[in-house]
Design a protein around this motif. Structure first.
Motif, PDB file in Angstrom:
ATOM      1  N   CYS A  49       0.805  -1.222   0.000  1.00  0.00           N
ATOM      2  CA  CYS A  49       0.000   0.000   0.000  1.00  0.00           C
ATOM      3  C   CYS A  49       0.839   1.273   0.000  1.00  0.00           C
ATOM      4  N   CYS A  50       1.904   1.315   0.807  1.00  0.00           N
ATOM      5  CA  CYS A  50       2.641   2.576   0.982  1.00  0.00           C
ATOM      6  C   CYS A  50       4.151   2.463   0.780  1.00  0.00           C
ATOM      7  N   ASP A  51       4.640   1.255   0.464  1.00  0.00           N
ATOM      8  CA  ASP A  51       6.059   1.017   0.178  1.00  0.00           C
ATOM      9  C   ASP A  51       6.961   1.064   1.420  1.00  0.00           C
ATOM     10  N   ALA A  52       6.408   1.108   2.612  1.00  0.00           N
ATOM     11  CA  ALA A  52       7.226   1.121   3.826  1.00  0.00           C
ATOM     12  C   ALA A  52       7.939  -0.232   3.984  1.00  0.00           C
ATOM     13  N   PRO A  53       9.210  -0.236   4.383  1.00  0.00           N
ATOM     14  CA  PRO A  53       9.899  -1.505   4.623  1.00  0.00           C
ATOM     15  C   PRO A  53       9.327  -2.213   5.854  1.00  0.00           C
ATOM     16  N   LEU A  54       9.084  -3.521   5.725  1.00  0.00           N
ATOM     17  CA  LEU A  54       8.438  -4.277   6.798  1.00  0.00           C
ATOM     18  C   LEU A  54       9.291  -5.410   7.357  1.00  0.00           C
ATOM     19  N   PHE A  55       9.807  -6.280   6.485  1.00  0.00           N
ATOM     20  CA  PHE A  55      10.539  -7.476   6.907  1.00  0.00           C
ATOM     21  C   PHE A  55      11.690  -7.732   5.949  1.00  0.00           C
ATOM     22  N   GLU A  56      12.663  -8.517   6.402  1.00  0.00           N
ATOM     23  CA  GLU A  56      13.789  -8.915   5.561  1.00  0.00           C
ATOM     24  C   GLU A  56      13.831 -10.438   5.454  1.00  0.00           C
ATOM     25  N   THR A  57      14.315 -10.918   4.321  1.00  0.00           N
ATOM     26  CA  THR A  57      14.427 -12.359   4.109  1.00  0.00           C
ATOM     27  C   THR A  57      15.259 -13.022   5.197  1.00  0.00           C
ATOM     28  N   ARG A  58      16.253 -12.338   5.732  1.00  0.00           N
ATOM     29  CA  ARG A  58      17.133 -12.948   6.738  1.00  0.00           C
ATOM     30  C   ARG A  58      16.374 -13.343   8.000  1.00  0.00           C
ATOM     31  N   THR A  59      15.203 -12.761   8.239  1.00  0.00           N
ATOM     32  CA  THR A  59      14.409 -13.112   9.426  1.00  0.00           C
ATOM     33  C   THR A  59      13.258 -14.061   9.080  1.00  0.00           C
ATOM     34  N   GLN A  60      13.189 -14.480   7.812  1.00  0.00           N
ATOM     35  CA  GLN A  60      12.115 -15.374   7.367  1.00  0.00           C
ATOM     36  C   GLN A  60      12.470 -16.815   7.708  1.00  0.00           C
ATOM     37  N   PHE A  61      11.466 -17.602   8.060  1.00  0.00           N
ATOM     38  CA  PHE A  61      11.673 -19.019   8.352  1.00  0.00           C
ATOM     39  C   PHE A  61      10.442 -19.805   7.920  1.00  0.00           C
ATOM     40  N   ASP A  62      10.609 -21.095   7.740  1.00  0.00           N
ATOM     41  CA  ASP A  62       9.504 -21.953   7.337  1.00  0.00           C
ATOM     42  C   ASP A  62       8.774 -22.428   8.578  1.00  0.00           C
ATOM     43  N   ALA A  63       7.616 -21.841   8.820  1.00  0.00           N
ATOM     44  CA  ALA A  63       6.812 -22.203   9.989  1.00  0.00           C
ATOM     45  C   ALA A  63       5.867 -23.357   9.673  1.00  0.00           C
ATOM     46  N   GLY A  64       5.792 -23.757   8.405  1.00  0.00           N
ATOM     47  CA  GLY A  64       4.909 -24.836   8.014  1.00  0.00           C
ATOM     48  C   GLY A  64       3.446 -24.447   7.969  1.00  0.00           C
ATOM     49  N   CYS A  65       3.146 -23.167   8.076  1.00  0.00           N
ATOM     50  CA  CYS A  65       1.759 -22.704   8.145  1.00  0.00           C
ATOM     51  C   CYS A  65       1.204 -22.279   6.789  1.00  0.00           C
ATOM     52  N   GLY A  66       2.075 -22.118   5.792  1.00  0.00           N
ATOM     53  CA  GLY A  66       1.617 -21.744   4.465  1.00  0.00           C
ATOM     54  C   GLY A  66       1.658 -20.270   4.149  1.00  0.00           C
ATOM     55  N   TRP A  67       2.074 -19.456   5.101  1.00  0.00           N
ATOM     56  CA  TRP A  67       2.228 -18.017   4.878  1.00  0.00           C
ATOM     57  C   TRP A  67       3.675 -17.646   5.176  1.00  0.00           C
ATOM     58  N   PRO A  68       4.191 -16.596   4.540  1.00  0.00           N
ATOM     59  CA  PRO A  68       5.530 -16.136   4.893  1.00  0.00           C
ATOM     60  C   PRO A  68       5.583 -15.810   6.387  1.00  0.00           C
ATOM     61  N   SER A  69       6.611 -16.291   7.053  1.00  0.00           N
ATOM     62  CA  SER A  69       6.746 -16.079   8.502  1.00  0.00           C
ATOM     63  C   SER A  69       8.112 -15.484   8.808  1.00  0.00           C
ATOM     64  N   TYR A  70       8.132 -14.569   9.767  1.00  0.00           N
ATOM     65  CA  TYR A  70       9.342 -13.844  10.155  1.00  0.00           C
ATOM     66  C   TYR A  70       9.416 -13.808  11.672  1.00  0.00           C
ATOM     67  N   TYR A  71      10.624 -13.778  12.215  1.00  0.00           N
ATOM     68  CA  TYR A  71      10.731 -13.715  13.674  1.00  0.00           C
ATOM     69  C   TYR A  71      10.832 -12.285  14.196  1.00  0.00           C
ATOM     70  N   GLU A  72      10.981 -11.296  13.289  1.00  0.00           N
ATOM     71  CA  GLU A  72      10.953  -9.899  13.718  1.00  0.00           C
ATOM     72  C   GLU A  72      10.768  -8.988  12.510  1.00  0.00           C
ATOM     73  N   PRO A  73      10.151  -7.829  12.723  1.00  0.00           N
ATOM     74  CA  PRO A  73      10.040  -6.852  11.634  1.00  0.00           C
ATOM     75  C   PRO A  73      11.387  -6.184  11.382  1.00  0.00           C
ATOM     76  N   ILE A  74      11.465  -5.426  10.310  1.00  0.00           N
ATOM     77  CA  ILE A  74      12.716  -4.779   9.921  1.00  0.00           C
ATOM     78  C   ILE A  74      13.175  -3.753  10.958  1.00  0.00           C
TER      79      ILE A  74
END
Length: 134
Positions: A49-74
């Protein structure tokens, strides 16, 4: 941070139907269907919607839930949380701090270091690969 505020019609003109349904009407995409749930390319996820940075791939992990999952915002001020009691559940909603777009939910079952799982809809984000991968 400057808040982004638009009319419903302005959001409808800017966003696809799926993006509007999730971001402005607090919908969700079906699990395992989102573009980014399995992404491993280094980069930054930004609010669609507004181009604000939210998350980085380095904090992404496979939670097995089917949605992108991150352990912390940017950053600590990238997202805000709100109580969500919809659908007969008690959850914590995650919103873009800059435009209040619904992104997904956060749960206390993630990996270290935060122990949190930010479960985010792919359709609410756009991906910007790191410069080294362009």
């Amino acid at each position: 941070m400057k808040k982004v505020s638009k009319t419903e019609n302005a959001w409808r003109e800017q966003l696809s139907d799926a993006q509007f349904q999730v971001c402005r009407l607090k919908g969700t995409e079906r699990p395992f269907t989102g573009e980014y749930y399995n992404n491993t390319t280094p980069g930054t996820y930004r609010c669609v919607c507004c181009d604000a940075p939210l998350f980085e791939t380095r904090t992404q992990f496979d939670a097995g839930c089917g949605w992108p999952s991150y352990y912390e915002p940017i950053s600590a001020d990238a997202v805000v949380e709100a109580e969500d009691r919809s659908h007969g559940m008690h959850r914590t909603e995650v919103l873009c701090a800059q435009c209040d777009a619904h992104l997904g939910h956060v749960f206390p079952d993630g990996p270290p270091p935060s122990g949190l799982r930010y479960c985010i809809n792919s359709v609410a984000m756009k991906f910007e690969p790191s410069a080294a991968t362009n």
